[in-house]
Design a protein around this motif. Structure first.
Motif, mmCIF file in Angstrom:
data_model
loop_
_atom_site.group_PDB
_atom_site.id
_atom_site.type_symbol
_atom_site.label_atom_id
_atom_site.label_comp_id
_atom_site.label_asym_id
_atom_site.label_seq_id
_atom_site.Cartn_x
_atom_site.Cartn_y
_atom_site.Cartn_z
ATOM 1 N N ASP A 264 0.797 -0.959 -0.011
ATOM 2 C CA ASP A 264 -0.054 -0.254 0.350
ATOM 3 C C ASP A 264 0.917 1.325 0.018
ATOM 4 O O ASP A 264 1.672 1.565 0.687
ATOM 5 C CB ASP A 264 -1.044 -0.061 1.328
ATOM 6 C CG ASP A 264 -2.255 -0.954 1.162
ATOM 7 O OD1 ASP A 264 -2.403 -1.422 0.130
ATOM 8 O OD2 ASP A 264 -2.396 -1.270 2.466
ATOM 9 N N PRO A 265 0.428 2.191 -0.462
ATOM 10 C CA PRO A 265 1.481 3.872 -0.920
ATOM 11 C C PRO A 265 0.840 4.257 0.641
ATOM 12 O O PRO A 265 0.406 3.836 1.815
ATOM 13 C CB PRO A 265 -0.065 4.661 -1.231
ATOM 14 C CG PRO A 265 -0.828 4.132 -1.487
ATOM 15 C CD PRO A 265 -0.399 2.074 -1.297
ATOM 16 N N LEU A 266 2.305 4.807 1.201
ATOM 17 C CA LEU A 266 2.621 5.315 2.407
ATOM 18 C C LEU A 266 2.612 6.813 3.008
ATOM 19 O O LEU A 266 1.947 7.376 3.860
ATOM 20 C CB LEU A 266 3.473 4.233 3.245
ATOM 21 C CG LEU A 266 3.491 3.582 3.366
ATOM 22 C CD1 LEU A 266 4.724 3.206 3.782
ATOM 23 C CD2 LEU A 266 2.534 2.476 4.615
ATOM 24 N N ARG A 268 2.951 10.391 -0.294
ATOM 25 C CA ARG A 268 3.398 10.789 -1.500
ATOM 26 C C ARG A 268 3.667 12.175 -1.246
ATOM 27 O O ARG A 268 2.518 13.502 -0.145
ATOM 28 C CB ARG A 268 1.582 10.640 -1.797
ATOM 29 C CG ARG A 268 1.756 10.708 -3.161
ATOM 30 C CD ARG A 268 0.370 11.132 -3.811
ATOM 31 N NE ARG A 268 -0.250 9.651 -3.618
ATOM 32 C CZ ARG A 268 0.151 8.053 -4.220
ATOM 33 N NH1 ARG A 268 0.405 9.148 -5.940
ATOM 34 N NH2 ARG A 268 -0.305 7.391 -4.307
ATOM 35 N N SER A 304 6.942 9.269 -4.270
ATOM 36 C CA SER A 304 5.952 8.443 -3.089
ATOM 37 C C SER A 304 6.456 6.831 -2.789
ATOM 38 O O SER A 304 7.815 6.708 -3.422
ATOM 39 C CB SER A 304 4.776 8.039 -4.150
ATOM 40 O OG SER A 304 4.634 6.695 -5.616
ATOM 41 N N ALA A 306 5.941 3.430 -0.977
ATOM 42 C CA ALA A 306 5.201 2.153 -0.891
ATOM 43 C C ALA A 306 5.822 1.497 0.430
ATOM 44 O O ALA A 306 7.120 1.190 0.692
ATOM 45 C CB ALA A 306 4.947 1.733 -2.159
ATOM 46 N N THR A 340 1.326 14.228 2.264
ATOM 47 C CA THR A 340 0.396 13.766 2.451
ATOM 48 C C THR A 340 0.928 12.196 2.852
ATOM 49 O O THR A 340 1.420 11.620 1.729
ATOM 50 C CB THR A 340 -0.119 13.824 1.399
ATOM 51 O OG1 THR A 340 -0.586 14.686 1.412
ATOM 52 C CG2 THR A 340 -1.368 12.926 2.348
ATOM 53 N N GLU A 342 -1.138 9.329 3.379
ATOM 54 C CA GLU A 342 -1.746 7.635 2.868
ATOM 55 C C GLU A 342 -2.176 7.204 4.370
ATOM 56 O O GLU A 342 -1.570 7.025 4.998
ATOM 57 C CB GLU A 342 -0.942 7.085 2.273
ATOM 58 C CG GLU A 342 -0.788 7.944 1.154
ATOM 59 C CD GLU A 342 -1.758 8.360 -0.309
ATOM 60 O OE1 GLU A 342 -3.145 7.755 0.717
ATOM 61 O OE2 GLU A 342 -1.276 8.915 -1.267
ATOM 62 N N PRO A 343 -3.510 6.817 4.051
ATOM 63 C CA PRO A 343 -4.550 6.159 4.891
ATOM 64 C C PRO A 343 -3.528 4.644 5.821
ATOM 65 O O PRO A 343 -3.664 4.571 7.119
ATOM 66 C CB PRO A 343 -5.350 5.825 4.518
ATOM 67 C CG PRO A 343 -6.065 6.908 3.255
ATOM 68 C CD PRO A 343 -4.072 6.542 2.960
ATOM 69 N N VAL A 351 -3.045 14.380 7.945
ATOM 70 C CA VAL A 351 -2.518 14.035 7.166
ATOM 71 C C VAL A 351 -1.170 14.146 6.709
ATOM 72 O O VAL A 351 -0.164 13.593 5.946
ATOM 73 C CB VAL A 351 -3.571 13.944 5.217
ATOM 74 C CG1 VAL A 351 -4.598 12.947 5.913
ATOM 75 C CG2 VAL A 351 -3.738 15.207 5.545
#
Length: 502
Positions: A264-266, A268, A304, A306, A340, A342-343, A351
Protein backbone atom coordinates in the motif's frame (compact mmCIF):
# COMPACT_ATOMS: atom_id res chain seq x y z
CA UNK A 1 56.53 31.93 19.85
CA UNK A 2 57.77 30.43 16.63
CA UNK A 3 55.24 30.29 13.82
CA UNK A 4 57.24 28.11 11.45
CA UNK A 5 55.85 24.87 10.18
CA UNK A 6 56.41 22.04 12.73
CA UNK A 7 58.78 19.30 11.65
CA UNK A 8 57.32 15.87 10.87
CA UNK A 9 57.14 14.01 14.17
CA UNK A 10 57.53 10.42 15.28
CA UNK A 11 54.79 8.57 17.16
CA UNK A 12 55.57 6.02 19.88
CA UNK A 13 52.86 3.82 21.41
CA UNK A 14 54.03 1.48 24.18
CA UNK A 15 51.57 -1.03 25.65
CA UNK A 16 48.93 1.66 25.57
CA UNK A 17 45.29 1.28 26.50
CA UNK A 18 42.30 3.38 27.49
CA UNK A 19 39.12 2.52 29.37
CA UNK A 20 36.31 5.06 29.55
CA UNK A 21 34.90 5.88 32.98
CA UNK A 22 32.08 3.54 33.88
CA UNK A 23 33.08 0.91 31.29
CA UNK A 24 34.21 -2.59 32.21
CA UNK A 25 35.83 -3.24 28.83
CA UNK A 26 38.84 -1.37 27.47
CA UNK A 27 38.25 0.70 24.33
CA UNK A 28 41.84 -0.04 23.29
CA UNK A 29 44.51 -2.10 24.99
CA UNK A 30 47.98 -3.53 24.48
CA UNK A 31 48.82 -1.33 21.49
CA UNK A 32 52.50 -1.19 20.53
CA UNK A 33 53.40 0.97 17.53
CA UNK A 34 56.27 3.00 16.11
CA UNK A 35 55.61 5.52 13.34
CA UNK A 36 58.63 7.33 11.94
CA UNK A 37 58.54 11.01 10.88
CA UNK A 38 56.90 11.36 7.48
CA UNK A 39 55.36 7.88 7.38
CA UNK A 40 51.84 7.61 5.97
CA UNK A 41 49.80 5.03 7.90
CA UNK A 42 46.32 3.68 7.17
CA UNK A 43 44.80 2.44 10.44
CA UNK A 44 42.21 -0.30 9.99
CA UNK A 45 40.20 -2.57 12.27
CA UNK A 46 36.73 -3.76 13.11
CA UNK A 47 34.12 -1.32 14.39
CA UNK A 48 34.88 -0.82 18.09
CA UNK A 49 38.53 -1.93 17.87
CA UNK A 50 39.76 1.37 19.31
CA UNK A 51 40.93 3.26 16.22
CA UNK A 52 39.28 6.55 17.12
CA UNK A 53 40.33 6.18 20.75
CA UNK A 54 43.97 5.79 19.71
CA UNK A 55 43.81 8.93 17.56
CA UNK A 56 42.20 10.87 20.41
CA UNK A 57 44.97 9.70 22.71
CA UNK A 58 47.66 10.82 20.27
CA UNK A 59 45.97 14.20 20.00
CA UNK A 60 45.86 14.60 23.77
CA UNK A 61 42.10 15.07 23.98
CA UNK A 62 40.99 12.05 26.03
CA UNK A 63 40.85 13.99 29.27
CA UNK A 64 41.99 13.16 32.76
CA UNK A 65 41.25 10.55 35.42
CA UNK A 66 37.60 11.59 35.67
CA UNK A 67 37.07 10.62 32.02
CA UNK A 68 38.80 7.27 32.07
CA UNK A 69 41.83 5.14 32.86
CA UNK A 70 45.01 4.91 30.80
CA UNK A 71 47.85 2.41 30.79
CA UNK A 72 51.13 2.35 28.91
CA UNK A 73 52.56 5.44 27.22
CA UNK A 74 52.11 7.67 24.17
CA UNK A 75 54.52 10.24 22.77
CA UNK A 76 54.35 12.54 19.76
CA UNK A 77 57.67 14.02 18.76
CA UNK A 78 59.17 12.67 21.96
CA UNK A 79 56.67 14.44 24.23
CA UNK A 80 53.37 13.43 25.85
CA UNK A 81 50.51 14.43 23.48
CA UNK A 82 49.14 17.03 25.89
CA UNK A 83 52.47 18.87 25.71
CA UNK A 84 52.84 18.63 21.93
CA UNK A 85 50.66 21.66 21.22
CA UNK A 86 50.52 22.46 17.51
CA UNK A 87 52.46 19.34 16.54
CA UNK A 88 49.46 17.05 15.98
CA UNK A 89 46.14 18.00 14.42
CA UNK A 90 43.06 15.78 14.77
CA UNK A 91 40.04 15.56 12.49
CA UNK A 92 37.20 13.94 14.46
CA UNK A 93 34.55 11.56 13.13
CA UNK A 94 31.87 14.10 14.02
CA UNK A 95 32.48 17.40 12.18
CA UNK A 96 29.85 19.17 14.33
CA UNK A 97 32.11 18.62 17.33
CA UNK A 98 34.82 20.75 15.67
CA UNK A 99 32.72 23.69 14.46
CA UNK A 100 33.50 26.48 16.90
CA UNK A 101 32.69 29.85 15.35
CA UNK A 102 29.69 31.18 13.48
CA UNK A 103 31.38 32.06 10.17
CA UNK A 104 33.39 29.80 7.87
CA UNK A 105 36.48 32.00 7.62
CA UNK A 106 36.67 32.64 11.36
CA UNK A 107 36.32 28.93 12.08
CA UNK A 108 39.25 27.99 9.82
CA UNK A 109 41.34 30.82 11.27
CA UNK A 110 40.64 29.86 14.90
CA UNK A 111 43.42 27.28 15.37
CA UNK A 112 45.99 29.44 13.57
CA UNK A 113 45.22 32.34 15.88
CA UNK A 114 45.51 30.07 18.93
CA UNK A 115 48.96 29.00 17.74
CA UNK A 116 50.08 32.63 17.39
CA UNK A 117 50.37 32.69 13.59
CA UNK A 118 50.93 36.33 12.47
CA UNK A 119 47.72 38.03 11.37
CA UNK A 120 48.99 38.77 7.85
CA UNK A 121 49.69 35.04 7.39
CA UNK A 122 46.43 33.70 8.83
CA UNK A 123 44.01 34.70 6.07
CA UNK A 124 46.14 33.52 3.13
CA UNK A 125 46.31 30.17 4.95
CA UNK A 126 42.54 30.19 5.43
CA UNK A 127 41.82 30.81 1.75
CA UNK A 128 44.37 28.25 0.60
CA UNK A 129 43.02 25.55 2.94
CA UNK A 130 39.42 26.12 1.85
CA UNK A 131 40.46 25.87 -1.80
CA UNK A 132 42.42 22.67 -1.12
CA UNK A 133 39.41 20.88 0.36
CA UNK A 134 36.98 22.18 -2.27
CA UNK A 135 34.75 24.18 0.08
CA UNK A 136 33.76 27.01 -2.27
CA UNK A 137 31.62 29.21 -0.03
CA UNK A 138 32.01 32.85 1.11
CA UNK A 139 34.18 33.41 4.18
CA UNK A 140 31.19 34.95 5.95
CA UNK A 141 28.88 31.97 5.26
CA UNK A 142 27.22 30.78 8.45
CA UNK A 143 28.67 27.47 9.61
CA UNK A 144 25.16 26.51 10.72
CA UNK A 145 24.07 26.57 7.07
CA UNK A 146 26.59 23.94 5.98
CA UNK A 147 25.66 20.33 5.29
CA UNK A 148 27.34 17.53 7.24
CA UNK A 149 29.73 16.87 4.39
CA UNK A 150 30.58 20.55 4.06
CA UNK A 151 31.30 20.75 7.78
CA UNK A 152 33.69 17.84 7.32
CA UNK A 153 35.59 19.82 4.67
CA UNK A 154 35.53 22.85 6.95
CA UNK A 155 37.10 20.88 9.81
CA UNK A 156 39.81 19.52 7.50
CA UNK A 157 40.52 23.03 6.19
CA UNK A 158 41.05 24.25 9.76
CA UNK A 159 43.45 21.38 10.32
CA UNK A 160 45.45 22.02 7.14
CA UNK A 161 45.67 25.73 7.91
CA UNK A 162 47.49 24.85 11.16
CA UNK A 163 50.17 23.02 9.14
CA UNK A 164 50.83 20.45 11.88
CA UNK A 165 53.69 17.98 11.78
CA UNK A 166 51.30 15.07 12.38
CA UNK A 167 47.89 14.69 10.69
CA UNK A 168 45.45 12.44 12.55
CA UNK A 169 42.39 11.89 10.37
CA UNK A 170 39.37 9.93 11.62
CA UNK A 171 37.31 8.86 8.59
CA UNK A 172 37.84 12.19 6.81
CA UNK A 173 35.80 11.26 3.73
CA UNK A 174 32.73 9.96 5.57
CA UNK A 175 29.51 11.72 4.50
CA UNK A 176 31.20 13.18 1.39
CA UNK A 177 29.96 12.79 -2.18
CA UNK A 178 32.29 10.87 -4.55
CA UNK A 179 33.81 14.04 -5.97
CA UNK A 180 34.38 15.40 -2.48
CA UNK A 181 36.10 12.17 -1.43
CA UNK A 182 38.69 12.62 -4.16
CA UNK A 183 39.10 16.34 -3.42
CA UNK A 184 39.77 15.70 0.26
CA UNK A 185 42.18 12.85 -0.44
CA UNK A 186 44.05 15.01 -2.94
CA UNK A 187 44.12 17.90 -0.45
CA UNK A 188 45.71 15.60 2.11
CA UNK A 189 48.21 14.37 -0.48
CA UNK A 190 49.16 17.96 -1.38
CA UNK A 191 49.62 18.87 2.29
CA UNK A 192 51.81 15.83 2.88
CA UNK A 193 53.89 16.46 -0.23
CA UNK A 194 54.42 20.09 0.80
CA UNK A 195 55.20 19.49 4.47
CA UNK A 196 56.41 15.91 4.79
CA UNK A 197 54.01 15.56 7.75
CA UNK A 198 53.37 12.22 9.39
CA UNK A 199 49.92 10.79 8.62
CA UNK A 200 47.68 8.39 10.48
CA UNK A 201 44.30 8.03 8.78
CA UNK A 202 41.44 5.84 9.98
CA UNK A 203 39.09 4.46 7.36
CA UNK A 204 36.98 1.39 6.75
CA UNK A 205 37.10 1.60 2.94
CA UNK A 206 40.64 0.94 1.77
CA UNK A 207 40.58 1.86 -1.91
CA UNK A 208 40.62 5.65 -1.50
CA UNK A 209 43.84 5.72 0.56
CA UNK A 210 45.70 2.66 -0.68
CA UNK A 211 47.93 4.51 -3.14
CA UNK A 212 48.67 7.39 -0.75
CA UNK A 213 49.82 5.45 2.31
CA UNK A 214 53.11 3.62 2.79
CA UNK A 215 51.98 1.35 5.62
CA UNK A 216 48.85 -0.40 6.90
CA UNK A 217 48.26 -1.14 10.58
CA UNK A 218 45.27 -3.22 11.72
CA UNK A 219 44.06 -3.13 15.33
CA UNK A 220 42.64 -6.33 16.77
CA UNK A 221 39.11 -6.34 18.14
CA UNK A 222 40.42 -7.83 21.40
CA UNK A 223 43.40 -5.51 21.71
CA UNK A 224 46.87 -5.19 20.27
CA UNK A 225 47.95 -4.99 16.64
CA UNK A 226 46.59 -7.68 14.31
CA UNK A 227 48.72 -6.79 11.27
CA UNK A 228 51.38 -4.23 10.33
CA UNK A 229 53.34 -3.77 7.13
CA UNK A 230 53.42 -2.58 3.54
CA UNK A 231 49.93 -2.17 2.00
CA UNK A 232 50.36 -4.91 -0.59
CA UNK A 233 51.54 -7.41 2.03
CA UNK A 234 48.90 -6.67 4.68
CA UNK A 235 45.97 -6.36 2.30
CA UNK A 236 46.81 -9.67 0.62
CA UNK A 237 45.38 -11.21 3.84
CA UNK A 238 46.90 -14.59 3.08
CA UNK A 239 45.66 -16.08 6.36
CA UNK A 240 42.17 -14.58 6.03
CA UNK A 241 42.46 -12.85 9.42
CA UNK A 242 41.44 -9.43 8.18
CA UNK A 243 38.37 -10.68 6.34
CA UNK A 244 37.23 -12.53 9.45
CA UNK A 245 37.78 -9.35 11.46
CA UNK A 246 35.47 -7.41 9.13
CA UNK A 247 38.14 -5.31 7.40
CA UNK A 248 37.01 -3.88 4.07
CA UNK A 249 39.46 -5.44 1.63
CA UNK A 250 39.70 -4.21 -1.98
CA UNK A 251 37.96 -7.34 -3.30
CA UNK A 252 35.15 -7.33 -0.73
CA UNK A 253 31.89 -8.16 -2.50
CA UNK A 254 28.45 -6.93 -1.51
CA UNK A 255 25.22 -8.96 -1.51
CA UNK A 256 22.73 -8.56 -4.33
CA UNK A 257 19.31 -7.23 -3.42
CA UNK A 258 16.43 -9.67 -3.66
CA UNK A 259 13.24 -8.33 -5.25
CA UNK A 260 10.54 -7.22 -2.81
CA UNK A 261 6.89 -6.78 -3.70
CA UNK A 262 5.58 -3.33 -2.76
CA UNK A 263 2.32 -2.84 -0.92
CA UNK A 264 0.00 0.00 0.00
CA UNK A 265 1.10 3.63 -0.56
CA UNK A 266 2.34 5.27 2.64
CA UNK A 267 3.57 8.76 1.76
CA UNK A 268 3.08 11.00 -1.25
CA UNK A 269 4.71 14.32 -2.20
CA UNK A 270 3.38 16.66 -4.87
CA UNK A 271 5.39 19.69 -6.04
CA UNK A 272 7.17 19.52 -2.70
CA UNK A 273 9.46 22.40 -1.76
CA UNK A 274 11.69 21.75 1.23
CA UNK A 275 14.07 23.73 3.42
CA UNK A 276 14.53 24.93 6.96
CA UNK A 277 15.27 28.09 8.87
CA UNK A 278 13.89 30.53 11.42
CA UNK A 279 11.44 31.92 8.89
CA UNK A 280 9.35 28.74 9.00
CA UNK A 281 6.22 28.76 11.17
CA UNK A 282 4.12 25.74 11.90
CA UNK A 283 0.54 24.95 12.88
CA UNK A 284 1.32 21.59 14.41
CA UNK A 285 -1.99 20.21 15.58
CA UNK A 286 -4.01 21.44 12.62
CA UNK A 287 -1.33 20.31 10.17
CA UNK A 288 -1.04 23.80 8.68
CA UNK A 289 2.51 25.06 8.26
CA UNK A 290 3.50 28.14 6.33
CA UNK A 291 6.79 29.75 5.39
CA UNK A 292 7.47 33.48 5.63
CA UNK A 293 10.32 34.68 3.39
CA UNK A 294 11.71 31.13 3.51
CA UNK A 295 14.52 30.15 1.18
CA UNK A 296 13.92 26.55 0.01
CA UNK A 297 16.79 24.12 -0.32
CA UNK A 298 15.16 22.14 -3.14
CA UNK A 299 12.11 21.15 -5.11
CA UNK A 300 9.61 21.05 -6.53
CA UNK A 301 9.55 17.27 -6.65
CA UNK A 302 7.01 14.49 -6.81
CA UNK A 303 7.55 11.14 -5.14
CA UNK A 304 5.70 8.31 -3.48
CA UNK A 305 6.75 5.78 -0.86
CA UNK A 306 4.97 2.43 -0.60
CA UNK A 307 5.12 -0.37 1.93
CA UNK A 308 8.13 -2.58 1.21
CA UNK A 309 9.86 0.05 -0.93
CA UNK A 310 13.34 1.55 -0.59
CA UNK A 311 14.21 5.05 -1.77
CA UNK A 312 17.77 6.43 -1.77
CA UNK A 313 18.33 10.19 -1.66
CA UNK A 314 21.67 10.81 -3.36
CA UNK A 315 23.58 13.76 -4.81
CA UNK A 316 26.39 16.15 -3.93
CA UNK A 317 26.94 17.70 -0.52
CA UNK A 318 24.66 20.69 -0.05
CA UNK A 319 21.98 19.34 -2.41
CA UNK A 320 19.43 19.00 0.40
CA UNK A 321 19.44 15.26 1.16
CA UNK A 322 19.35 15.64 4.94
CA UNK A 323 16.74 18.39 4.77
CA UNK A 324 14.52 16.30 2.50
CA UNK A 325 14.93 13.33 4.83
CA UNK A 326 13.85 15.44 7.81
CA UNK A 327 10.86 16.70 5.82
CA UNK A 328 9.77 13.21 4.76
CA UNK A 329 10.22 12.15 8.39
CA UNK A 330 7.71 14.73 9.59
CA UNK A 331 10.35 16.74 11.44
CA UNK A 332 10.26 19.77 9.13
CA UNK A 333 7.21 21.27 7.42
CA UNK A 334 6.99 21.52 3.64
CA UNK A 335 7.73 25.02 2.28
CA UNK A 336 5.47 24.49 -0.70
CA UNK A 337 3.42 21.85 -2.44
CA UNK A 338 2.19 19.01 -0.27
CA UNK A 339 3.37 16.01 1.70
CA UNK A 340 0.54 13.62 2.55
CA UNK A 341 0.46 10.52 4.70
CA UNK A 342 -1.79 7.93 3.09
CA UNK A 343 -4.34 6.06 5.27
CA UNK A 344 -2.05 3.03 5.70
CA UNK A 345 0.52 5.30 7.37
CA UNK A 346 -1.62 8.03 8.94
CA UNK A 347 -3.98 5.52 10.59
CA UNK A 348 -6.21 8.23 12.02
CA UNK A 349 -3.56 10.91 12.54
CA UNK A 350 -3.55 14.19 10.52
CA UNK A 351 -2.49 13.74 6.90
CA UNK A 352 0.46 16.17 7.32
CA UNK A 353 3.28 14.30 9.11
CA UNK A 354 4.77 17.57 10.39
CA UNK A 355 1.64 17.96 12.55
CA UNK A 356 2.23 14.68 14.39
CA UNK A 357 3.24 14.57 18.02
CA UNK A 358 6.26 12.49 18.98
CA UNK A 359 4.04 9.64 20.20
CA UNK A 360 2.21 9.60 16.85
CA UNK A 361 5.54 9.39 15.04
CA UNK A 362 6.81 6.43 17.07
CA UNK A 363 5.03 3.64 15.19
CA UNK A 364 4.61 5.54 11.93
CA UNK A 365 7.96 7.13 11.01
CA UNK A 366 11.30 6.50 12.66
CA UNK A 367 14.13 8.91 11.81
CA UNK A 368 17.88 8.41 12.19
CA UNK A 369 19.85 11.67 12.12
CA UNK A 370 23.19 12.19 10.41
CA UNK A 371 24.78 12.75 13.83
CA UNK A 372 23.83 9.84 16.12
CA UNK A 373 24.54 11.77 19.32
CA UNK A 374 21.78 14.24 18.51
CA UNK A 375 19.17 11.64 19.44
CA UNK A 376 20.64 9.90 22.49
CA UNK A 377 18.64 10.29 25.71
CA UNK A 378 19.64 7.55 28.16
CA UNK A 379 22.75 6.63 30.15
CA UNK A 380 23.06 3.06 28.83
CA UNK A 381 22.71 1.42 25.44
CA UNK A 382 19.97 -0.89 26.75
CA UNK A 383 17.92 2.01 28.14
CA UNK A 384 18.42 3.97 24.92
CA UNK A 385 16.88 1.13 22.92
CA UNK A 386 14.08 0.75 25.48
CA UNK A 387 13.02 4.42 25.47
CA UNK A 388 10.68 4.17 22.48
CA UNK A 389 8.94 0.90 23.44
CA UNK A 390 8.43 2.18 26.98
CA UNK A 391 6.91 5.39 25.62
CA UNK A 392 4.42 3.19 23.75
CA UNK A 393 3.42 1.56 27.05
CA UNK A 394 4.55 -1.95 26.08
CA UNK A 395 4.81 -4.47 28.90
CA UNK A 396 8.23 -5.23 30.36
CA UNK A 397 8.47 -8.65 28.72
CA UNK A 398 7.87 -7.27 25.24
CA UNK A 399 10.33 -4.43 25.79
CA UNK A 400 13.03 -6.87 26.91
CA UNK A 401 12.41 -9.18 23.96
CA UNK A 402 12.70 -6.33 21.44
CA UNK A 403 15.85 -4.93 23.03
CA UNK A 404 17.62 -8.28 23.28
CA UNK A 405 16.89 -8.97 19.61
CA UNK A 406 18.28 -5.58 18.55
CA UNK A 407 21.38 -5.89 20.74
CA UNK A 408 22.18 -9.19 19.08
CA UNK A 409 21.28 -8.13 15.56
CA UNK A 410 23.26 -4.89 15.69
CA UNK A 411 26.32 -6.40 17.42
CA UNK A 412 25.81 -4.24 20.52
CA UNK A 413 25.30 -6.92 23.18
CA UNK A 414 28.83 -6.48 24.52
CA UNK A 415 28.19 -2.77 25.20
CA UNK A 416 24.60 -3.06 26.45
CA UNK A 417 25.44 -1.40 29.77
CA UNK A 418 27.80 1.23 28.34
CA UNK A 419 27.06 4.93 28.07
CA UNK A 420 26.09 5.63 24.42
CA UNK A 421 28.48 8.58 24.26
CA UNK A 422 31.48 6.32 24.95
CA UNK A 423 30.83 4.04 21.97
CA UNK A 424 32.82 4.05 18.76
CA UNK A 425 31.42 5.98 15.81
CA UNK A 426 30.20 2.81 14.12
CA UNK A 427 28.56 1.55 17.31
CA UNK A 428 26.81 4.90 17.82
CA UNK A 429 25.45 4.71 14.29
CA UNK A 430 24.09 1.18 14.81
CA UNK A 431 22.56 2.23 18.12
CA UNK A 432 20.80 5.18 16.49
CA UNK A 433 19.34 2.82 13.87
CA UNK A 434 18.27 0.48 16.66
CA UNK A 435 16.41 3.23 18.54
CA UNK A 436 14.30 3.80 15.44
CA UNK A 437 13.74 0.08 14.84
CA UNK A 438 12.66 -0.54 18.43
CA UNK A 439 9.18 0.93 17.87
CA UNK A 440 8.78 -0.90 14.52
CA UNK A 441 7.65 2.11 12.45
CA UNK A 442 6.03 1.59 9.06
CA UNK A 443 8.54 4.01 7.49
CA UNK A 444 12.22 4.31 8.44
CA UNK A 445 14.12 7.45 7.37
CA UNK A 446 17.92 7.12 7.62
CA UNK A 447 20.67 9.70 7.13
CA UNK A 448 24.04 8.10 6.21
CA UNK A 449 23.17 4.79 7.88
CA UNK A 450 26.42 2.98 6.96
CA UNK A 451 28.87 5.53 8.36
CA UNK A 452 31.66 3.95 10.45
CA UNK A 453 30.78 0.33 9.65
CA UNK A 454 33.22 -2.48 9.00
CA UNK A 455 32.39 -5.10 6.39
CA UNK A 456 30.53 -7.35 8.82
CA UNK A 457 28.44 -4.69 10.55
CA UNK A 458 27.69 -3.11 7.16
CA UNK A 459 26.35 -6.43 5.90
CA UNK A 460 24.34 -6.78 9.10
CA UNK A 461 22.63 -3.42 8.49
CA UNK A 462 21.88 -4.40 4.90
CA UNK A 463 20.34 -7.65 6.11
CA UNK A 464 18.25 -5.83 8.69
CA UNK A 465 16.86 -3.46 6.07
CA UNK A 466 16.14 -6.36 3.71
CA UNK A 467 14.12 -8.03 6.46
CA UNK A 468 12.24 -4.79 7.10
CA UNK A 469 11.27 -4.52 3.46
CA UNK A 470 10.08 -8.10 3.35
CA UNK A 471 7.97 -7.33 6.41
CA UNK A 472 6.21 -4.47 4.61
CA UNK A 473 8.18 -1.57 6.10
CA UNK A 474 9.44 1.21 3.82
CA UNK A 475 12.92 2.72 3.91
CA UNK A 476 14.18 6.15 2.81
CA UNK A 477 17.94 6.71 3.09
CA UNK A 478 20.06 9.78 2.42
CA UNK A 479 23.43 8.33 1.49
CA UNK A 480 26.65 8.57 -0.51
CA UNK A 481 27.21 4.81 -0.26
CA UNK A 482 26.49 3.50 -3.76
CA UNK A 483 27.10 -0.09 -2.67
CA UNK A 484 24.49 0.29 0.04
CA UNK A 485 21.97 1.65 -2.48
CA UNK A 486 22.54 -1.38 -4.70
CA UNK A 487 22.54 -3.87 -1.85
CA UNK A 488 19.11 -2.80 -0.54
CA UNK A 489 17.68 -2.52 -4.07
CA UNK A 490 16.70 1.12 -3.63
CA UNK A 491 15.30 3.46 -6.24
CA UNK A 492 17.80 6.29 -6.66
CA UNK A 493 16.47 9.85 -6.37
CA UNK A 494 19.41 12.10 -7.17
CA UNK A 495 19.16 15.69 -5.97
CA UNK A 496 21.01 18.53 -7.69
CA UNK A 497 23.33 21.01 -6.00
CA UNK A 498 21.51 23.85 -4.28
CA UNK A 499 22.54 27.37 -3.32
CA UNK A 500 21.33 26.81 0.22
CA UNK A 501 23.11 24.01 2.10
CA UNK A 502 21.17 21.22 3.73
Amino acid sequence: MTTGRPSPAAIHVDGWGWRYAGRAAWAARGVDLRVEPGERVLLLGASGAGKSTLLAGLAGVLGGEDDGEAEGALTVGGRPPAEARGTAGLLLQDPDAQVILARVGDDVAFACENLGVPRDEVWPRVRQALAEVGLDVPLDRSTAQLSGGQKQRLALAGLLAMRPGVLLLDEPTANLDPEGVLEVRDAVRSALDATGATLVVVEHRVAVWRDLVTRVVVLGADGGVLADGAPEAVLADTAGELRRAGVWLPDTTVPEAAPVAEGDPLLRARSLMFGRGPAVTRGRRRGRGRAVNADPVGGPLDLSVAAGSALALTGPNGAGKSTLALTLGGLLPALGGSLTAEPALADGAPVDPSAWRSRELLTRIGSVFQNPEHQFLASTVRDELAAGPRALGLDAGEVTARIDELLDRLALAAVADANPFTLSGGQKRRLSVGTALATRPRLLVLDEPTFGQDARTWEGLVGTIADLRRGGHAVVAATHDAEFVAAIGATDLRLGAAEVAA
